[in-house]
Design an enzyme around this catalytic site. Structure first.
Site, short mmCIF file in Angstrom:
data_model
loop_
_atom_site.label_atom_id
_atom_site.label_comp_id
_atom_site.label_asym_id
_atom_site.label_seq_id
_atom_site.Cartn_x
_atom_site.Cartn_y
_atom_site.Cartn_z
N LYS A 1 44.50 44.03 45.05
CA LYS A 1 44.46 43.27 43.69
C LYS A 1 45.98 43.56 43.29
CE LYS A 1 39.81 43.55 42.02
NZ LYS A 1 39.68 42.22 41.98
N ARG B 1 29.89 40.70 47.17
CA ARG B 1 28.69 40.33 47.97
C ARG B 1 28.54 40.84 49.37
NH1 ARG B 1 32.22 34.54 47.28
NH2 ARG B 1 32.89 36.03 45.70
N1 BES Z 1 35.11 43.22 41.11
C1 BES Z 1 35.75 41.80 41.43
C2 BES Z 1 35.32 40.90 40.06
C3 BES Z 1 35.66 41.09 38.76
C4 BES Z 1 36.95 40.66 38.39
C5 BES Z 1 34.99 42.04 37.81
C6 BES Z 1 37.47 41.01 37.05
C7 BES Z 1 35.30 42.15 36.69
C8 BES Z 1 36.31 41.75 36.10
C9 BES Z 1 35.16 41.25 42.60
O1 BES Z 1 34.97 42.26 43.55
C10 BES Z 1 36.38 40.43 42.88
O2 BES Z 1 37.33 40.92 43.18
N2 BES Z 1 36.02 39.12 42.94
C11 BES Z 1 37.25 38.42 43.21
C12 BES Z 1 36.41 37.26 44.37
C13 BES Z 1 37.31 36.24 45.31
C14 BES Z 1 38.45 37.05 46.20
C15 BES Z 1 36.52 35.35 45.86
C16 BES Z 1 37.35 37.54 42.21
O3 BES Z 1 36.69 37.40 41.39
O4 BES Z 1 38.68 37.18 42.20
MN MN Z 2 37.01 42.77 44.77
#
Ligand code: BES
Ligand code: MN
Ligand code: ZN
Length: 476
Positions: free
Chosen positions: A249, A323
């Site tokens: 990230k 997931r």
């Molecule tokens: N934990 C994150 C989702 C999240 C983002 C929660 C911001 C709270 C605030 C999750 O694991 C994630 O990174 N999801 C990705 C999925 C994508 C790579 C398909 C996302 O939402 O960008």
């Molecule tokens: Mn994530």
């Protein structure tokens, strides 16, 4: 000045006290608090406005006004030094008043001055809050409200504490001490060897980049008339820190991902309340816990993993790890314990925050009945849910790789494709007569508020905890 009284006040009602303060033209807004010192017998009195038109309000709208008025007044009193006891006129709605008072009293800090922090992980003895909260007339509703709010505060603390303090191991230790002495509860802490034995390879694939041992926590609560009654199952995403893994990230706001175990915190906290209130259900709560970090053995984009239920999954993006840990946990919970209802809670997708922000948690379910039950529970507690589409027609977005499933479905409808991915791991959900009801709750938007609200400070919210407790309490 050690005692304070809080009185919700209808600005339409005649009150010499209220009238003695300078007034504007319009009735004071909900939560406007006026503080009067040295009202006999020598105490501080806080009158908190119920706003215009209170007498016409009913049901959920009225309850929320009570929460706002009481919460605002508690926050105002909190700012005054030397108050030791706060007495609340909770007669309008004892449950709502207790909830708002205890949520508003809470504030998280690890600052060591001017007073030591109640949240210091090395405390030998717990430090009490600066003041006590009690109702002017005791009631069961007030006491129940206290349990709801204190459980939500447990979730807030777990989420707020940084990832070096709440590791998977520390999470399980904290849960064990929170449940100490509560009847009809058994706790199991599974390790990675156990998960390997079970074939939980999608869960384990997320653990490969970190040196911190992963855990899977199970809480079994038996409260139903018969121990053999089919249980409700809760599953919560427990990523104690989500860096994204190899699909790293950006660093801005990455620290928010210390709260990526918000699903686990919520289901555990709701379970704590359900057990404390001795609600007559059997409940199985399962949380897979791990960090998601890059490392020499970390899972790589393109890796294909065979999940516990035999389906193959391509990891297109290691940041879609929630997931992966949920897939095995949901399959395990549904196949091993045959619940009549399974609800998973997860900070799953950034897209959920884009869609609904911090007002509503998204609910994805195939069951109209379960949606109705969750909606009602959420409205009652003002822990609101909004139904989102769970539609097979989104399938091509996640079914088109070299594996059965791909863990990303691209940007469009990111929350909906994530929910559909999870559905592939719910044992018994297929066909015209599924053997269980299932709902997925995405709390990625509601996990945190960036501005204070009348009864929450800015920060982690513990959202979905009260909604879940209320859902279970309504089951009988
Ligand atoms: N934990 C994150 C989702 C999240 C983002 C929660 C911001 C709270 C605030 C999750 O694991 C994630 O990174 N999801 C990705 C999925 C994508 C790579 C398909 C996302 O939402 O960008
Ligand atoms: Mn994530
Ligand atoms: Zn995550």
């Amino acid at each position: 000045m050690s005692t304070a009284r809080i009185i919700p006040h209808d600005p339409k009602a005649t009150s010499e006290l209220w009238a003695s303060a300078p007034t504007g033209e319009k009735p004071a807004k909900v939560g406007t608090t006026r503080i009067f010192y040295n009202i006999p017998p020598k105490q501080l009195t806080a009158l908190s406005s119920l706003g215009d038109g209170f007498e016409k309000k009913t049901g959920t709208a009225k309850r929320e006004v009570v929460r706002k008025a009481v919460g605002s007044a508690v926050k105002a009193v909190k700012a005054i030094d030397g108050v030791k006891d706060v007495k609340i006129d909770a007669s309008l709605d004892p449950h709502a008043a207790a909830v708002a008072a205890h949520l508003a009293q809470y504030s998280f800090t690890l600052k060591t001055s001017p007073t030591p922090s109640r949240f210091d992980p090395n405390l030998k003895e717990p430090i009490p809050e600066k003041f006590t909260l009690s109702p002017e007339q005791s009631s069961e509703e007030w006491d129940r409200g206290v349990v709801y709010a204190e459980s939500q505060n447990v979730a807030r603390t777990l989420m707020e504490l940084p990832a070096n303090i709440v590791t998977p191991t520390a999470f399980t230790e904290r849960v064990k001490s929170a449940f100490a002495g509560i009847d009809n509860v058994e706790i199991f802490v599974r390790d990675e060897a156990w998960a390997e034995e079970k074939g939980m390879r999608t869960f384990l694939s997320v653990t490969h980049g970190t040196a911190e041992p992963a855990k899977l926590l199970e809480i079994h609560y038996k409260g139903a008339p018969s121990k053999d009654d089919a249980p409700v199952a809760f599953v919560g995403k427990g990523i104690t820190f989500d860096s994204g893994g190899i699909s790293l990230k950006p660093s801005a706001a990455m620290k928010l991902m210390r709260g990526d175990m918000g699903g686990a915190a919520s289901v555990v906290a709701a379970t704590l309340a359900i057990a404390k209130l001795k609600l007559p259900v059997n409940l199985i709560t399962i949380t897979p816990l791990t960090e998601n970090l890059p490392g020499p053995s970390a899972t790589k984009p393109g890796d294909i993993i065979c999940a516990m239920n035999g389906k193959t999954v391509e990891v297109d993006n290691t940041d879609a790890e929630g997931r992966l840990v949920l897939a095995d946990a949901i399959y395990y919970a549904s196949s091993e314990y045959k619940p009549h209802t399974l609800i998973d809670v997860a900070t799953l997708t950034g897209a959920m925050d884009i869609a609904l922000g911090d007002l509503y948690s998204g609910v994805f379910t195939t069951s109209d009945k379960l949606w109705d039950q969750l909606r009602v529970a959420g409205e009652t507690e003002f822990d609101r849910f909004w139904r989102m589409p769970l539609d097979e027609d989104y399938g091509p977005q996640i079914y088109s790789s070299n594996a059965d499933l791909c863990n990303t479905g691209g940007r469009p409808a990111g929350s909906c494709t994530a929910a559909l991915f999870l559905k592939a791991f719910v044992e018994g959900i297929d066909g015209d007569e599924p053997s269980l009801k299932w709902a997925h709750i995405d709390i990625a938007g509601t996990m945190e508020v960036t501005r204070p609200t009348p009864y929450l400070e800015k920060g982690m919210t513990g959202r979905s905890v009260r909604g879940l407790i209320e859902y279970v309490r309504n089951l009988q």
